[in-house]
Write a protein that holds these residues in place. Structure first.
Motif, short mmCIF file in Angstrom:
data_model
loop_
_atom_site.label_atom_id
_atom_site.label_comp_id
_atom_site.label_asym_id
_atom_site.label_seq_id
_atom_site.Cartn_x
_atom_site.Cartn_y
_atom_site.Cartn_z
N LEU A 1 0.86 -1.20 0.00
CA LEU A 1 0.00 0.00 0.00
C LEU A 1 0.89 1.24 0.00
O LEU A 1 1.00 1.95 0.99
CB LEU A 1 -0.92 0.00 1.22
CG LEU A 1 -1.91 -1.17 1.34
CD1 LEU A 1 -2.55 -1.18 2.71
CD2 LEU A 1 -2.98 -1.07 0.25
N GLU B 1 0.64 4.16 -1.17
CA GLU B 1 0.04 5.47 -0.94
C GLU B 1 -0.18 5.75 0.54
O GLU B 1 -0.43 6.90 0.92
CB GLU B 1 -1.30 5.57 -1.69
CG GLU B 1 -2.36 4.60 -1.21
CD GLU B 1 -2.28 3.23 -1.86
OE1 GLU B 1 -1.19 2.90 -2.38
OE2 GLU B 1 -3.28 2.49 -1.85
N HIS B 2 -0.08 4.73 1.37
CA HIS B 2 -0.27 4.91 2.82
C HIS B 2 1.02 4.57 3.58
O HIS B 2 0.97 4.26 4.77
CB HIS B 2 -1.41 4.02 3.32
CG HIS B 2 -2.74 4.34 2.69
ND1 HIS B 2 -3.50 5.42 3.07
CD2 HIS B 2 -3.41 3.71 1.68
CE1 HIS B 2 -4.61 5.44 2.35
NE2 HIS B 2 -4.58 4.42 1.50
N THR C 1 1.74 6.71 6.77
CA THR C 1 0.91 6.35 7.92
C THR C 1 1.36 5.03 8.54
O THR C 1 1.44 4.89 9.77
CB THR C 1 -0.56 6.25 7.50
OG1 THR C 1 -0.96 7.47 6.89
CG2 THR C 1 -1.45 5.97 8.70
N ALA D 1 -5.75 10.13 8.86
CA ALA D 1 -4.85 9.26 8.11
C ALA D 1 -5.09 7.80 8.44
O ALA D 1 -5.06 6.93 7.56
CB ALA D 1 -3.40 9.65 8.39
N ARG D 2 -5.33 7.50 9.72
CA ARG D 2 -5.58 6.12 10.10
C ARG D 2 -6.90 5.62 9.51
O ARG D 2 -7.03 4.45 9.15
CB ARG D 2 -5.59 5.98 11.62
CG ARG D 2 -4.29 6.42 12.29
CD ARG D 2 -4.08 5.77 13.65
NE ARG D 2 -5.20 5.94 14.55
CZ ARG D 2 -5.37 6.99 15.37
NH1 ARG D 2 -4.46 7.97 15.36
NH2 ARG D 2 -6.39 7.06 16.18
N LEU E 1 -8.19 6.55 6.61
CA LEU E 1 -7.92 6.23 5.20
C LEU E 1 -7.21 4.90 5.07
O LEU E 1 -7.48 4.11 4.14
CB LEU E 1 -7.08 7.36 4.57
CG LEU E 1 -7.78 8.72 4.40
CD1 LEU E 1 -6.79 9.75 3.89
CD2 LEU E 1 -8.97 8.59 3.45
N LEU E 2 -6.29 4.61 6.00
CA LEU E 2 -5.59 3.32 5.97
C LEU E 2 -6.55 2.18 6.23
O LEU E 2 -6.48 1.12 5.59
CB LEU E 2 -4.46 3.32 7.00
CG LEU E 2 -3.68 2.01 7.16
CD1 LEU E 2 -3.00 1.64 5.83
CD2 LEU E 2 -2.63 2.14 8.27
N ALA F 1 -8.48 1.51 3.05
CA ALA F 1 -7.63 0.88 2.05
C ALA F 1 -7.42 -0.60 2.36
O ALA F 1 -7.45 -1.46 1.47
CB ALA F 1 -6.29 1.61 1.96
#
Length: 789
Positions: free
Chosen positions: A730, A732-733, A736, A762-763, A765-766, A769
């Motif tokens: 991942l 893009e993350h 994070t 941010a967490r 979004l993770l 994902a």
């Protein structure tokens, strides 16, 4: 320039002016060691150690500076003075009826002789005063011998090593670590080496009649002090280039040689406290005091193969005295049989022999296989549930009473511990045939209060000075829950305690307070020892018999091997409550990440109480050498699947009726099932993360979601290695992921470090994902076989 006034012949016995720096450094060095022992919490009464050490330094200076006194006369006089002074210091710890030094000396001599006989017969020492005596003698020897080596022999090396070894052994196990004492020891030891070198050079200069400034030795000492302080300050600010994992591995390697030393001490003094950080190697101490902060290691203790999740019980304690727990079972058996030690009163059990238990209702027979990853210095055989058979010869410690007729009456249902007849070394595998509870809520509510006499006598005990507000609080909690039966009362108190804060970093408790009272009303935070103690005491105060148990929580399940991996950091204590006919039932008042509360159905799924499946627990049904494969819950209880499905078949509608209604239910069931699964997963995750700090909770949540996506952390991966692999999947993350991992490592392995967890946005979004990745992973797993076909 001035020539020293000391002649070469007098350099071996310098005057007080030249002795003073060395004596002060010896005082600081040995004082740091002694203080670390006095503050360790191994036992009450260690506060006398500084006084013993101080007197030893004074005696050492006086005898070493007496030129005409040879070493044998000096050492003999030192022994006499040591005995006199140590007896004077320990005297107040003895019985108040002993009137003076002479009575104290006789009492200690008698105790020492008795202790020697117990050890010679294979028993374990249980006199805590003798442990204090042994440490006092050790401190006297360290202080006196160090002064003698520096002043008379001018050879400090061996005694510096001896002091360092004692400090390191103590530092290995106690927590909080005596960092200040360790720094003082290192600094004073280095300066003592400088002092020794300066005095050697001074003696050489005087022998050769070389002039030197009067204050040159003191100037050299001062320069060494400044340089040493500067080096310490510089190294304190240097960046650390070693990983936390490597530091932990190095520390564990250094600690290993001292484990055997601790085991030997436990054989001689089995009642010494286990200071926080002492690990979980041994549970056989008769006394378990409640202490301050604790820090357990991460070493693997064992693996367990079992068809049922459970806790692994080691020892049960029965008596509470306000400061901790004691196991009096062996002593009661010893008194009933009239033997010398509690170990001699244990009942031998042959391999495969069945323990004649009477409490067998609502139990299922299963087999558990234990494989040790390290030596068990206590030789304890652990069990999940109630043991029936062991594949190894064993010894049972249980209550034995005298019947009215004068005969012996063993009570196997009051079993405190089981030890193996042979040493349990790393790699040993043994099986236990055990009874695990299938009791439902209704069965426990209907168990009643007709307790056997041995239960009433032992498991309702409370100290006479238990604060009244503890009893009042237990009664208030039960009244608020409208709990009438013992089971409901236990559930009410369990729920009340689970709302308190779990913390392993707590201050040392006060010495003059009841510690359950202190935990409930003053501290209101602690770890399992305090939660379990509070529940047992509160239940006993309202007439419900309970006991305090030590062992291990379930551990981590390894799906590939099919075993539970148990590590030192899940060493645990919990309460067990007695129900007539059913036996001991586990409860869980500690709301921590590694614990799990028992799950009980409201009523028997079979419509009636399960009788003991072990009524035929002989012969092949209880073959301890065979591991039982997982059984279906219905077939394990004698109910066939055909019988279970018959009512459903009898009530089925004819084909075609309600077809559209069935399709509608099927369509609605899909989103409903997904929603329930998501809600259930969220509830389970919130429950698992409860009690964790922010960084640890974020890392655990990330790991759980990643495991759903097929990106679980491997056993050989460090957190940083795992973060790199997860970030590659991942990208893009990546920021994070690395931020959460760095915060977790800092919080876990660098005590006091300031950690910064990535923001919630941010967490979030993770999380999304990882969930999307998990869905794609699941679809690929389902679709791949279809394409292959």
């Amino acid at each position: 320039m001035a020539k020293s006034s000391f002649a070469a012949s007098s350099s071996r016995f310098p005057n007080l002016w030249w002795m003073l720096p060395g004596v002060m450094l010896v005082f600081l060095m040995t004082g740091a060691v002694v203080r670390s022992l006095a503050e360790s919490g191994w036992a009450s009464g260690l506060s006398i150690l500084p006084a013993v050490s101080g007197m030893a330094v004074a005696v050492g200076v006086a005898l070493a500076a007496w030129p005409r006194l040879n070493r044998w006369a000096a050492h003999g006089l030192s022994l006499v003075l040591a005995w006199a002074w140590i007896v004077q210091q320990i005297g107040p710890l003895l019985d108040n009826r002993l009137l003076g030094w002479r009575d104290w000396a006789v009492e200690l001599a008698i105790r020492a002789l008795t202790w020697g006989r117990v050890l010679a017969s294979g028993g374990r020492g249980e006199d805590i005063v003798l442990f204090v005596l042994a440490l006092a003698a050790l401190c006297w020897w360290l202080s006196y011998a160090t002064v003698w080596a520096v002043v008379r022999q001018q050879q400090p090396w061996l005694m510096m090593i001896a002091n360092g070894a004692v400090l390191l052994v103590n530092y290995t196990y106690v927590f909080p670590k005596p960092d200040l004492e360790a720094m003082v020891f290192v600094a004073s030891a280095l300066l003592l080496l400088v002092y020794h070198h300066v005095m050697q050079r001074r003696a050489a200069w005087e022998t050769q009649q070389i002039s030197y400034p009067d204050l040159l030795p003191l100037r050299a000492m001062w320069a060494a002090t400044v340089v040493g302080a500067a080096l310490i300050a510089i190294t304190a600010f240097l960046p650390a280039q070693i990983t936390a994992e490597r530091a932990l591995q190095t520390w564990e390697s250094l600690r290993a040689p001292f484990r055997a030393a601790r085991a030997a001490w436990e054989d001689a003094f089995s009642t010494i406290n286990a200071p926080p950080g002492a690990g979980s190697i041994s549970f056989t101490a008769r006394v378990a005091p409640l202490g301050g902060s604790r820090f357990l290691g991460f070493d693997e203790v064992m693996t367990v193969r079992s068809t049922r999740l459970d806790y692994w019980r080691a020892v049960a304690f029965d008596r509470y005295d306000g400061s901790g727990w004691s196991n009096t079972t062996g002593e009661l058996a010893r008194a009933a049989l009239g033997v010398a030690t509690a170990e001699q009163a244990r009942t031998p059990l042959a391999a495969g022999e069945t323990i004649p238990l009477t409490d067998r209702r609502a139990r299922q027979v299963i087999t558990q296989t234990f494989t040790l990853a390290q030596d068990r210095n206590d030789d304890l055989l652990l069990v999940g549930g109630t043991p029936l058979q062991f594949s190894l010869p064993a010894s049972l410690e249980h209550v034995i009473t005298r019947a009215d007729s004068g005969g012996i009456m063993p009570i196997y249902d009051d079993l405190a511990l089981v030890t193996a007849a042979t040493p349990l070394v790393a790699g040993t595998t043994y099986t236990v045939t055990a009874l695990v509870s299938l009791a439902d809520v209704q069965t426990l509510r209907n168990a009643g209060t007709d307790y056997p006499q041995w239960v009433r006598e032992r498991y309702l005990q409370l100290p006479a000075n238990l604060p009244a507000r503890v009893r009042a609080e237990a009664a208030r909690v039960i009244a608020a829950a409208n709990a009438e039966t013992p089971y409901d009362q236990a559930i009410a108190i369990e729920a009340y305690l689970r709302r308190l804060t779990y913390s392993e970093d707590i201050p040392p408790p006060p010495s003059n307070a009841d510690l359950v009272d202190w935990f409930l009303f003053e501290q209101q935070a602690g770890y399992c020892d305090y939660f379990a103690s509070a529940m047992v005491v509160m239940l006993r105060s309202v007439g419900v018999p309970a006991r305090w148990v030590r062992g291990y929580a379930s551990g981590d399940f390894d799906p590939e091997e099919g075993v539970y991996i148990v590590r030192e950091n899940v060493a645990h204590s919990w309460p067990e409550v007695y129900f007539p006919g059913v036996g001991w039932e586990r409860f869980e008042p500690t709301a921590a990440s590694y614990t799990s509360a028992p799950q009980r159905p409201l009523q028997s799924v079979f419509g009636e109480e399960l009788e003991d499946a072990a009524s035929s627990a002989s012969g092949a049904a209880l073959n301890p050498g065979r591991f039982e494969e997982p059984e279906d819950e219905l077939s394990a209880s004698g109910v066939s699947s055909g019988a279970a499905s018959a009512p459903a078949a009898a009530g089925r509608n004819p084909a075609g009726s309600g077809e559209w209604f069935g399709w509608l239910l099927a369509v609605l069931a899909v989103p409903a099932s997904v929603g329930l699964a998501l809600l259930g997963g969220r509830w389970w995750l919130a429950r698992e993360l409860r009690g964790l700090r922010l960084a640890a909770a974020a890392y655990a949540e990330m790991g759980w979601l990643a495991a759903l996506a097929g990106l679980a952390q491997q056993s050989w991966e460090t957190p940083l290695e795992y973060a790199h692999r997860l970030a590659a999947a991942l990208p893009e993350h990546a920021v994070t992921i690395h931020g959460i991992t760095a915060a977790y490592v800092g919080e876990r392995y660098r005590r006091g470090a300031v950690v910064r967890v990535p923001p919630e946005a941010a967490r979030q979004l993770l999380r999304r994902a990882l969930l999307r990745y998990a869905v794609r992973h699941a679809v690929q797993r389902v679709w791949s076989p279809v394409r292959v076909r």
